[in-house]
Design a protein around this motif. Structure first.
Motif, PDB file in Angstrom:
ATOM      1  N   TRP A 160       0.834  -1.201   0.000  1.00 10.53           N
ATOM      2  CA  TRP A 160       0.000   0.000   0.000  1.00 10.53           C
ATOM      3  C   TRP A 160       0.870   1.253   0.000  1.00 10.53           C
ATOM      4  CZ3 TRP A 160      -4.885   0.550  -1.196  1.00 10.53           C
ATOM      5  CH2 TRP A 160      -5.746  -0.545  -1.079  1.00 10.53           C
ATOM      6  N   MET A 161       1.982   1.203   0.722  1.00  7.87           N
ATOM      7  CA  MET A 161       2.893   2.344   0.752  1.00  7.87           C
ATOM      8  C   MET A 161       3.497   2.588  -0.623  1.00  7.87           C
ATOM      9  SD  MET A 161       4.883   1.920   4.407  1.00  7.87           S
ATOM     10  CE  MET A 161       5.925   3.336   4.055  1.00  7.87           C
ATOM     11  N   ILE A 162       3.905   1.501  -1.293  1.00  3.86           N
ATOM     12  CA  ILE A 162       4.495   1.646  -2.629  1.00  3.86           C
ATOM     13  C   ILE A 162       3.455   2.174  -3.612  1.00  3.86           C
ATOM     14  CG2 ILE A 162       5.577   0.426  -4.562  1.00  3.86           C
ATOM     15  CD1 ILE A 162       6.720  -1.551  -2.509  1.00  3.86           C
ATOM     16  N   LEU A 163       2.228   1.673  -3.512  1.00  2.00           N
ATOM     17  CA  LEU A 163       1.158   2.151  -4.397  1.00  2.00           C
ATOM     18  C   LEU A 163       0.877   3.633  -4.161  1.00  2.00           C
ATOM     19  CD1 LEU A 163      -1.288  -0.903  -4.279  1.00  2.00           C
ATOM     20  CD2 LEU A 163       0.037  -0.124  -6.262  1.00  2.00           C
ATOM     21  N   GLY A 164       0.948   4.050  -2.891  1.00  2.00           N
ATOM     22  CA  GLY A 164       0.774   5.471  -2.593  1.00  2.00           C
ATOM     23  C   GLY A 164       1.887   6.302  -3.212  1.00  2.00           C
ATOM     24  N   GLU A 165       3.115   5.774  -3.150  1.00  2.00           N
ATOM     25  CA  GLU A 165       4.254   6.467  -3.762  1.00  2.00           C
ATOM     26  C   GLU A 165       4.082   6.537  -5.276  1.00  2.00           C
ATOM     27  OE1 GLU A 165       7.582   4.204  -2.486  1.00  2.00           O
ATOM     28  OE2 GLU A 165       7.464   4.870  -0.393  1.00  2.00           O
ATOM     29  N   ILE A 166       3.578   5.461  -5.861  1.00  2.00           N
ATOM     30  CA  ILE A 166       3.372   5.426  -7.307  1.00  2.00           C
ATOM     31  C   ILE A 166       2.362   6.495  -7.733  1.00  2.00           C
ATOM     32  CG2 ILE A 166       2.257   4.055  -9.130  1.00  2.00           C
ATOM     33  CD1 ILE A 166       3.703   1.598  -7.927  1.00  2.00           C
ATOM     34  N   LYS A 167       1.284   6.606  -6.980  1.00  2.00           N
ATOM     35  CA  LYS A 167       0.278   7.628  -7.287  1.00  2.00           C
ATOM     36  C   LYS A 167       0.903   9.019  -7.235  1.00  2.00           C
ATOM     37  CE  LYS A 167      -4.297   9.319  -5.848  1.00  2.00           C
ATOM     38  NZ  LYS A 167      -3.927  10.693  -5.485  1.00  2.00           N
ATOM     39  N   ALA A 168       1.689   9.268  -6.188  1.00  2.00           N
ATOM     40  CA  ALA A 168       2.329  10.580  -6.037  1.00  2.00           C
ATOM     41  C   ALA A 168       3.316  10.845  -7.171  1.00  2.00           C
ATOM     42  CB  ALA A 168       3.040  10.649  -4.690  1.00  2.00           C
ATOM     43  N   LYS A 169       4.079   9.823  -7.546  1.00  2.00           N
ATOM     44  CA  LYS A 169       5.057   9.994  -8.624  1.00  2.00           C
ATOM     45  C   LYS A 169       4.366  10.261  -9.960  1.00  2.00           C
ATOM     46  CE  LYS A 169       8.509   6.988  -6.446  1.00  2.00           C
ATOM     47  NZ  LYS A 169       9.149   5.649  -6.489  1.00  2.00           N
ATOM     48  N   CYS A 170       3.263   9.559 -10.209  1.00  4.20           N
ATOM     49  CA  CYS A 170       2.518   9.785 -11.452  1.00  4.20           C
ATOM     50  C   CYS A 170       1.964  11.206 -11.497  1.00  4.20           C
ATOM     51  CB  CYS A 170       1.370   8.774 -11.578  1.00  4.20           C
ATOM     52  SG  CYS A 170       1.890   7.115 -12.042  1.00  4.20           S
ATOM     53  N   GLU A 171       1.485  11.687 -10.359  1.00  8.20           N
ATOM     54  CA  GLU A 171       0.964  13.053 -10.300  1.00  8.20           C
ATOM     55  C   GLU A 171       2.082  14.069 -10.525  1.00  8.20           C
ATOM     56  OE1 GLU A 171      -0.894  12.990  -6.498  1.00  8.20           O
ATOM     57  OE2 GLU A 171      -2.788  12.156  -7.264  1.00  8.20           O
ATOM     58  N   GLN A 172       3.280  13.751 -10.022  1.00  5.92           N
ATOM     59  CA  GLN A 172       4.429  14.626 -10.283  1.00  5.92           C
ATOM     60  C   GLN A 172       4.770  14.657 -11.763  1.00  5.92           C
ATOM     61  OE1 GLN A 172       7.954  14.363  -7.627  1.00  5.92           O
ATOM     62  NE2 GLN A 172       6.680  13.056  -6.331  1.00  5.92           N
ATOM     63  N   LEU A 173       4.794  13.482 -12.384  1.00  8.59           N
ATOM     64  CA  LEU A 173       5.094  13.413 -13.817  1.00  8.59           C
ATOM     65  C   LEU A 173       4.093  14.224 -14.633  1.00  8.59           C
ATOM     66  CD1 LEU A 173       6.093   9.704 -14.595  1.00  8.59           C
ATOM     67  CD2 LEU A 173       7.482  11.738 -14.943  1.00  8.59           C
ATOM     68  N   THR A 174       2.827  14.079 -14.269  1.00  9.97           N
ATOM     69  CA  THR A 174       1.769  14.782 -14.991  1.00  9.97           C
ATOM     70  C   THR A 174       1.870  16.291 -14.792  1.00  9.97           C
ATOM     71  OG1 THR A 174       0.296  12.888 -14.706  1.00  9.97           O
ATOM     72  CG2 THR A 174      -0.729  14.976 -15.308  1.00  9.97           C
ATOM     73  N   GLY A 175       2.308  16.707 -13.595  1.00  7.24           N
ATOM     74  CA  GLY A 175       2.303  18.130 -13.270  1.00  7.24           C
ATOM     75  C   GLY A 175       3.545  18.893 -13.662  1.00  7.24           C
ATOM     76  N   ILE A 176       4.594  18.188 -14.119  1.00  5.05           N
ATOM     77  CA  ILE A 176       5.833  18.879 -14.477  1.00  5.05           C
ATOM     78  C   ILE A 176       5.699  19.517 -15.857  1.00  5.05           C
ATOM     79  CG2 ILE A 176       8.284  18.600 -15.003  1.00  5.05           C
ATOM     80  CD1 ILE A 176       8.368  16.348 -12.974  1.00  5.05           C
ATOM     81  N   PRO A 177       5.862  20.834 -15.954  1.00  5.27           N
ATOM     82  CA  PRO A 177       5.801  21.488 -17.268  1.00  5.27           C
ATOM     83  C   PRO A 177       7.079  21.199 -18.051  1.00  5.27           C
ATOM     84  CG  PRO A 177       6.340  23.102 -15.576  1.00  5.27           C
ATOM     85  CD  PRO A 177       6.072  21.811 -14.861  1.00  5.27           C
ATOM     86  N   LEU A 178       6.925  20.751 -19.275  1.00  7.07           N
ATOM     87  CA  LEU A 178       8.071  20.432 -20.111  1.00  7.07           C
ATOM     88  C   LEU A 178       7.996  21.187 -21.429  1.00  7.07           C
ATOM     89  CD1 LEU A 178       8.269  16.535 -19.718  1.00  7.07           C
ATOM     90  CD2 LEU A 178       9.797  18.209 -18.667  1.00  7.07           C
ATOM     91  N   MET A 179       9.160  21.594 -21.923  1.00  8.74           N
ATOM     92  CA  MET A 179       9.207  22.152 -23.263  1.00  8.74           C
ATOM     93  C   MET A 179       8.813  21.057 -24.243  1.00  8.74           C
ATOM     94  SD  MET A 179      12.782  24.287 -23.009  1.00  8.74           S
ATOM     95  CE  MET A 179      12.699  24.813 -24.720  1.00  8.74           C
ATOM     96  N   ARG A 180       8.190  21.445 -25.353  1.00 11.21           N
ATOM     97  CA  ARG A 180       7.694  20.456 -26.301  1.00 11.21           C
ATOM     98  C   ARG A 180       8.800  19.522 -26.774  1.00 11.21           C
ATOM     99  NH1 ARG A 180       3.105  19.697 -29.439  1.00 11.21           N
ATOM    100  NH2 ARG A 180       3.337  17.638 -30.386  1.00 11.21           N
ATOM    101  N   GLN A 181       9.972  20.074 -27.035  1.00 11.39           N
ATOM    102  CA  GLN A 181      11.085  19.242 -27.495  1.00 11.39           C
ATOM    103  C   GLN A 181      11.483  18.223 -26.433  1.00 11.39           C
ATOM    104  OE1 GLN A 181      14.508  21.480 -28.737  1.00 11.39           O
ATOM    105  NE2 GLN A 181      15.741  19.670 -29.153  1.00 11.39           N
ATOM    106  N   THR A 182      11.523  18.664 -25.176  1.00 11.61           N
ATOM    107  CA  THR A 182      11.881  17.762 -24.076  1.00 11.61           C
ATOM    108  C   THR A 182      10.827  16.670 -23.912  1.00 11.61           C
ATOM    109  OG1 THR A 182      12.992  19.578 -22.938  1.00 11.61           O
ATOM    110  CG2 THR A 182      12.429  17.648 -21.620  1.00 11.61           C
TER     111      THR A 182
END
Length: 387
Positions: free
Chosen positions: A27-49
């Motif tokens: 459950w702890m790892i799944l919670g970390e996975i959710k948080a990491k996915c939300e971080q990935l989604t929320g990081i603004p990236l330049m189109r090329q990157t």
């Protein structure tokens, strides 16, 4: 009574009750996975990157799912092929075909997902996946027909798959479960439950083994589709295939153990969940590194703002060139870092090079070490660290 109820009794029902009795660490790892996915989604990236990140993980994921089955191309080969630059002798053309088949199905699913036109799960859709997987490839025997449910007995190692006569029925049950569980989750649990569901479906499909060939690749395509339906960031949806390939001996051992256990998926689940979490950490580290580089370049330009003349431009370019190096650059190699620096220092005296380096050290943009000179990119870390 169907034969599989005697040979494979655990397939009488499909569910994901694994979470009901999962230990706290999962459950702890799944919670970390959710948080990491939300971080990935929320990081603004330049189109090329963003495009580069997508290409890298697409190549790794596609290679992963084919390499497990014996494809010998490298990641660089796959990327070259995706760019239309890979040349292979005729005897190895089938390696590109294996890649093309997986790429075609992944891109089709992504396109339909974006247009919200993914069809409901059905035996027909799964057969279609297998037909694409095996398109224009040599088959193991005359009994195997791409996209058609087998009529003969098959096995993998010690494991004997379900009787051929039950494959169609079990696929229908699997699809019924997949369709019914699509609306069972709320927004907060969508990612962790989607991941568990994808891994469970992978196992169920592997146990059924409904086709004469291509079952592993088809299982991983099913897993991929479930992950994109769970709104997991696209680069992350390809992590399982890459992880299974990187740990292919353990992957085979875990599949065999699950098959011999009479339907227990606990150990395979933990193996796959941990691998997914580690892959997410690597992706986040990669993105942070790219953000660091982008922020550093912007910072360097700010430091030289208002400075004009050849010397300022040359020094700025030298800092940026040092920024691209993984290791400190010895003093004797400063003028040869890249073609641009080589041109700018072609006729420069050693005094000029020393003067430029000392100036950059005073600006705290460059540091001199025992091994040479390096850019001080770590100055950006304070701005990028949130914890």
């Amino acid at each position: 009574m169907r034969r599989f109820e005697t040979t494979h009794p655990w397939l009488r029902s499909f569910d994901t009750d694994y979470l009901v009795h999962a230990p706290p660490r999962i459950w702890m790892i799944l919670g970390e996975i959710k948080a990491k996915c939300e971080q990935l989604t929320g990081i603004p990236l330049m189109r090329q990157t963003a495009d580069e990140l997508y290409t890298v993980y697409l190549a790794r994921g596609v290679l992963g799912t084919t390499a497990i089955e014996g494809n010998t191309l490298s990641e660089e080969d796959v990327r070259a092929h995706m760019e239309g630059k890979l040349k292979l002798p005729e005897s190895k053309e089938y390696l590109k075909q294996e890649i093309d088949n997986i790429l075609a199905e992944i891109r089709r699913m992504l396109s339909r997902r974006r247009r919200r036109k993914l069809p409901p799960w059905s035996t027909k859709e799964i057969c279609r996946h297998n037909k694409v997987v095996l398109k224009d490839l040599e088959l193991p025997d005359e009994e195997t027909v791409p996209g058609e449910i087998r009529k003969h007995s098959v096995g993998v190692g010690r494991y004997r798959a379900v009787p051929a006569e039950d494959c169609n029925y079990l696929l229908e049950q699997l699809c019924k479960w997949l369709n019914s569980s699509n609306n069972d989750t709320n927004e907060d649990s969508r990612i962790p439950i989607g991941l568990v569901k994808a891994i469970a479906a992978h196992l169920y499909f592997a146990w059924i083994h409904p086709f004469g060939d291509g079952n592993g690749r088809t299982a991983r395509l099913i897993e991929f589709r479930i992950l994109i339906e769970a709104d997991i960031p696209i680069p992350a949806t390809l992590l399982p295939s890459n992880f299974y390939n990187q740990t292919r001996t353990e992957y085979a051992r875990q599949l065999d153990r699950a098959s011999q256990s009479g339907g227990k998926m606990d150990q395979f689940m933990e193996y796959a969940i941990r691998g997914f979490s580690e892959g997410l950490s690597e992706q986040l580290a990669s993105i942070r590194s790219q953000h660091l580089q982008i922020s550093w370049i912007s910072y360097v330009h700010e430091q030289f703002q208002g400075m004009t003349g050849t010397a300022a431009k040359r020094r700025r370019n030298l800092v940026l060139a040092l920024s691209e190096q993984d290791q400190p650059v010895p003093r004797s190699q400063i003028g040869e870092i890249n073609p641009r620096i080589a041109r700018e220092y072609a006729n420069a005296s050693q005094k000029m090079i020393s003067r430029d380096l000392n100036y950059l050290i005073e600006m705290k943009l460059v540091e001199r070490t025992i091994r040479g000179y390096r850019a001080r990119k770590e100055r950006m870390q304070a701005f990028l660290t949130s914890d």
